[in-house]
Write an enzyme that holds these catalytic residues in place. Structure first.
Site, PDB file in Angstrom:
ATOM      1  N   GLU A 144      10.199  16.573  14.747  1.00 44.55           N
ATOM      2  CA  GLU A 144      10.723  16.345  13.401  1.00 44.55           C
ATOM      3  C   GLU A 144      10.198  17.491  12.522  1.00 44.55           C
ATOM      4  OE1 GLU A 144       9.372  12.635  11.736  1.00 44.55           O
ATOM      5  OE2 GLU A 144      11.233  12.390  10.629  1.00 44.55           O
ATOM      6  N   LYS A 175       0.850  -1.192   0.000  1.00 44.83           N
ATOM      7  CA  LYS A 175       0.000   0.000   0.000  1.00 44.83           C
ATOM      8  C   LYS A 175       0.885   1.241   0.000  1.00 44.83           C
ATOM      9  CE  LYS A 175      -1.618   2.673   2.890  1.00 44.83           C
ATOM     10  NZ  LYS A 175      -1.360   3.863   2.032  1.00 44.83           N
ATOM     11  N   CYS A 184      13.502  11.287   6.547  1.00 37.41           N
ATOM     12  CA  CYS A 184      13.585  10.829   7.941  1.00 37.41           C
ATOM     13  C   CYS A 184      15.000  10.997   8.483  1.00 37.41           C
ATOM     14  CB  CYS A 184      13.148   9.379   8.030  1.00 37.41           C
ATOM     15  SG  CYS A 184      14.026   8.358   6.850  1.00 37.41           S
ATOM     16  N   GLU A 200      10.354   1.359  10.226  1.00 35.63           N
ATOM     17  CA  GLU A 200      11.273   2.468   9.945  1.00 35.63           C
ATOM     18  C   GLU A 200      10.488   3.740  10.216  1.00 35.63           C
ATOM     19  OE1 GLU A 200      14.381   2.252   9.179  1.00 35.63           O
ATOM     20  OE2 GLU A 200      14.605   0.168   8.569  1.00 35.63           O
TER      21      GLU A 200
HETATM   22  P1  NAD Z   1       2.508   8.343   7.866  1.00 36.51           P
HETATM   23  O1  NAD Z   1       2.829   7.500   9.042  1.00 36.51           O
HETATM   24  O2  NAD Z   1       1.392   9.306   7.973  1.00 36.51           O
HETATM   25  O3  NAD Z   1       2.161   7.436   6.602  1.00 36.51           O
HETATM   26  C1  NAD Z   1       2.994   6.382   6.184  1.00 36.51           C
HETATM   27  C2  NAD Z   1       2.147   5.314   5.539  1.00 36.51           C
HETATM   28  O4  NAD Z   1       1.240   4.797   6.509  1.00 36.51           O
HETATM   29  C3  NAD Z   1       1.286   5.811   4.373  1.00 36.51           C
HETATM   30  O5  NAD Z   1       1.198   4.789   3.408  1.00 36.51           O
HETATM   31  C4  NAD Z   1      -0.064   6.022   5.039  1.00 36.51           C
HETATM   32  O6  NAD Z   1      -1.138   5.928   4.135  1.00 36.51           O
HETATM   33  C5  NAD Z   1      -0.081   4.867   6.021  1.00 36.51           C
HETATM   34  N1  NAD Z   1      -0.995   5.058   7.152  1.00 36.51           N
HETATM   35  C6  NAD Z   1      -1.455   6.225   7.676  1.00 36.51           C
HETATM   36  N2  NAD Z   1      -2.296   5.965   8.700  1.00 36.51           N
HETATM   37  C7  NAD Z   1      -2.378   4.619   8.808  1.00 36.51           C
HETATM   38  C8  NAD Z   1      -3.099   3.739   9.673  1.00 36.51           C
HETATM   39  N3  NAD Z   1      -3.907   4.194  10.625  1.00 36.51           N
HETATM   40  N4  NAD Z   1      -2.932   2.418   9.509  1.00 36.51           N
HETATM   41  C9  NAD Z   1      -2.122   1.932   8.560  1.00 36.51           C
HETATM   42  N5  NAD Z   1      -1.424   2.708   7.705  1.00 36.51           N
HETATM   43  C10 NAD Z   1      -1.532   4.036   7.834  1.00 36.51           C
HETATM   44  O7  NAD Z   1       3.877   9.048   7.486  1.00 36.51           O
HETATM   45  P2  NAD Z   1       4.140  10.036   6.269  1.00 36.51           P
HETATM   46  O8  NAD Z   1       3.646  11.378   6.672  1.00 36.51           O
HETATM   47  O9  NAD Z   1       3.658   9.464   4.991  1.00 36.51           O
HETATM   48  O10 NAD Z   1       5.736  10.011   6.211  1.00 36.51           O
HETATM   49  C11 NAD Z   1       6.511  10.804   6.994  1.00 36.51           C
HETATM   50  C12 NAD Z   1       7.069  10.033   8.168  1.00 36.51           C
HETATM   51  O11 NAD Z   1       7.753   8.876   7.710  1.00 36.51           O
HETATM   52  C13 NAD Z   1       8.102  10.832   8.916  1.00 36.51           C
HETATM   53  O12 NAD Z   1       7.922  10.686  10.295  1.00 36.51           O
HETATM   54  C14 NAD Z   1       9.421  10.203   8.490  1.00 36.51           C
HETATM   55  O13 NAD Z   1      10.459  10.370   9.400  1.00 36.51           O
HETATM   56  C15 NAD Z   1       9.030   8.791   8.314  1.00 36.51           C
HETATM   57  N6  NAD Z   1       9.978   8.103   7.432  1.00 36.51           N
HETATM   58  C16 NAD Z   1      10.817   7.202   7.981  1.00 36.51           C
HETATM   59  C17 NAD Z   1      11.749   6.556   7.193  1.00 36.51           C
HETATM   60  C18 NAD Z   1      12.684   5.556   7.793  1.00 36.51           C
HETATM   61  O14 NAD Z   1      13.269   4.799   7.042  1.00 36.51           O
HETATM   62  N7  NAD Z   1      12.852   5.500   9.095  1.00 36.51           N
HETATM   63  C19 NAD Z   1      11.807   6.825   5.830  1.00 36.51           C
HETATM   64  C20 NAD Z   1      10.933   7.755   5.286  1.00 36.51           C
HETATM   65  C21 NAD Z   1      10.008   8.381   6.122  1.00 36.51           C
END
Ligand code: NAD
Length: 483
Positions: free
Chosen positions: A387, A181, A291, A257
């Site tokens: 962040e 997804k 991130c 992650e």
């Molecule tokens: P997010 O957590 O809002 O979304 C990430 C994914 O989770 C998306 O596909 C989203 O649709 C899904 N999602 C959202 N709510 C959900 C739920 N209730 N149940 C299941 N899935 C759900 O994060 P974002 O805003 O898309 O990305 C930014 C964040 O990601 C930042 O905190 C960043 O640091 C982190 N990030 C981490 C890494 C790493 O490798 N550690 C890499 C890239 C981004």
């Protein structure tokens, strides 16, 4: 962008399940270009029945895929690498249009993303095990590693290609089949990658794609399904915590992650030109929406004025605007992100920080925020703890190393960190005391397919890339043998 590129993906039938391109049970959703704020595509929106159909397909394909010779799986992954490079310009264009990052950043992402296919193509054939005797003698122990089963992959919008390939490649190398997804902001790149995988020879059902605006329902359906044995998630710590709780119900194997809050430390004897170059990369790649982005700069008091002046001059010269105009810094992903970053800057200034440098932002309705350097930031300012996920660099001066390390480690996050020091021994001494999964030493970039990427504390569980990335998709079995 090449005319017809998006249409050729057939996004209204953007679900890819069992090799078929399908419409979604929940209709269509719009994808917006954050630089111009215009709708660029309508994409199929999955419902929970689609989510289950994807697991049906992945489950049906599992026995065939795991039984394929490692060399055959490896060759398919090698072809995927070559095809991604063949289509690098188109993929970079898709990334810029749905994510907004600069063309240079998007091209860099495509090469990095493709590299996971090559790295795991090479790892796929290194199947190892172990053989031993029990201490009392008599029995022999054979240890083997096998694919965990159907894996659910959930990815964010900030690296639409790389976060997908960093999961798909090791899963396939291990012999798992997957349901993916992508983030609703950036489904087009994921559609393109899954289409390329079919062209590379990945059999129908091995990789299934389920774009959706109802992430909770889709992923919840997967975690409740006994056929799903693994979840690999990249995104915010908040959602990661939620998924860990859900995964606990069926004791599903997890890789997380999550968010970061990377410190960037500069010592008094550091090469300041190198530190400024590293700071530009660590802070501004993807407009600060990584991130691993440097979130807080701790610069020794003896060199803080000089560092701020040189870094500030470079930041003022950054070009901001849409990728199609050649700008170095694109927009943020949404209006909500602009509001959040703006509020953090205002809060820091109200607390005593000084705006040392800003870049010009174009007159535009895109979600642009000015790249900004903040000096004299109080150590308890919210901007050092949250962040930022935007192009703002807060700088704090330090003098005492023990106090510096207390500030650096006073966070629940522990993904990346950066240290610039003239004396390498000193740099490593500091790096060892930083609570982070990855430390860039005299480097502003830590990402590398051959290195174990991941965090400590609330930044995550597990590693991606390296051999460790493949092991996340395996489980160990041993045979106790008497003869
Ligand atoms: P997010 O957590 O809002 O979304 C990430 C994914 O989770 C998306 O596909 C989203 O649709 C899904 N999602 C959202 N709510 C959900 C739920 N209730 N149940 C299941 N899935 C759900 O994060 P974002 O805003 O898309 O990305 C930014 C964040 O990601 C930042 O905190 C960043 O640091 C982190 N990030 C981490 C890494 C790493 O490798 N550690 C890499 C890239 C981004």
């Amino acid at each position: 962008m090449r005319t017809g590129l998006i249409e050729a993906l057939d996004p209204t039938r953007g679900l890819i399940i069992g090799g078929e391109h399908r419409r979604g049970g929940a209709g269509l959703f719009d994808v917006e270009d954050p630089a111009h704020r215009r709708v660029v595509a309508a994409v199929a929106d999955a419902d929970t029945r689609d989510a289950t159909a994807a697991v049906d397909a992945a489950h049906a394909a599992f026995d065939g895929w795991r039984a394929l010779a490692p060399r055959a799986r490896s060759e398919i992954l090698h072809r995927a690498h070559a095809l991604m490079l063949r289509d690098a310009d188109d993929l970079a264009a898709l990334i810029t249009v749905e994510n907004g990052k600069s063309l240079a950043d998007a091209r860099g992402e495509v090469v990095y993303a493709a590299e996971f296919f090559r790295w795991f193509a090479e790892e796929a054939v290194r199947t190892g095990g172990d053989y031993g005797s029990s201490p009392a003698g008599g029995t022999r122990t054979l240890v083997t590693h096998r694919p965990v089963g159907v894996a659910a992959l959930v990815t964010p919008w900030n690296f639409p290609a790389a976060m997908a390939t960093r999961k798909i490649a090791p899963a396939l190398a291990a012999g798992c089949t997957v349901v993916l997804k992508p983030a609703a902001e950036t489904p087009l790149t994921a559609i393109a990658v899954v289409r390329l995988l079919a062209e590379a020879g990945v059999p129908a059902g091995v990789v299934n794609l389920v774009p959706s605006t109802d992430a909770g329902a889709i992923v919840g359906t997967w975690l409740a399904d006994p056929r799903v044995r693994k979840i690999s998630f990249t995104g915010s710590t908040r959602v990661g915590q939620l998924l860990l709780r859900q995964a606990a119900d069926r004791v599903v194997k997890t890789s997380m992650e999550l968010g970061g809050n990377a410190p960037f430390v500069v010592t008094a004897d550091a090469d300041l030109d190198a530190a400024v170059e590293g700071a530009l990369v660590a802070k501004f790649r993807g407009g600060g929406q990584a991130c691993t982005a440097a979130n807080r700069f701790y610069v020794h008091a003896d060199v803080v004025s000089e560092f701020t002046a040189r870094f500030g001059a470079r930041v003022e010269a950054l070009t901001v605007g849409p990728a199609d105009g050649g700008a170095e810094i694109g927009p943020l992903i949404s209006g909500a992100a602009v509001d959040r970053v703006t509020a953090l800057v205002q809060d820091a200034v109200a607390a005593g920080a000084r705006v040392a440098a800003t870049a010009a932002v174009p007159e535009s309705k895109g979600w642009f925020v000015a790249p900004t350097v903040l000096a004299d930031v109080p150590v308890d300012a919210a901007i050092l703890d949250e962040e930022i996920f935007g192009p703002v660099a807060p700088i704090v001066a330090w003098t005492d190393e023990e106090e510096l390390l207390r500030w650096v480690n006073d966070t629940e996050m522990g993904l990346a960190a950066y240290v610039y020091a003239g004396d390498l021994g000193r740099a490593l001494h500091l790096a060892e005391r930083i609570e982070a999964g990855m430390v860039g030493v005299n480097r502003g970039l830590v990402s590398d397919p051959a290195a174990p990427f991941g965090g400590v504390k609330q930044s995550g569980i597990g590693r991606e890339g390296a051999r460790a990335g493949l092991e996340e998709f395996c489980e160990t079995q041993y045979f106790s043998v008497a003869w």
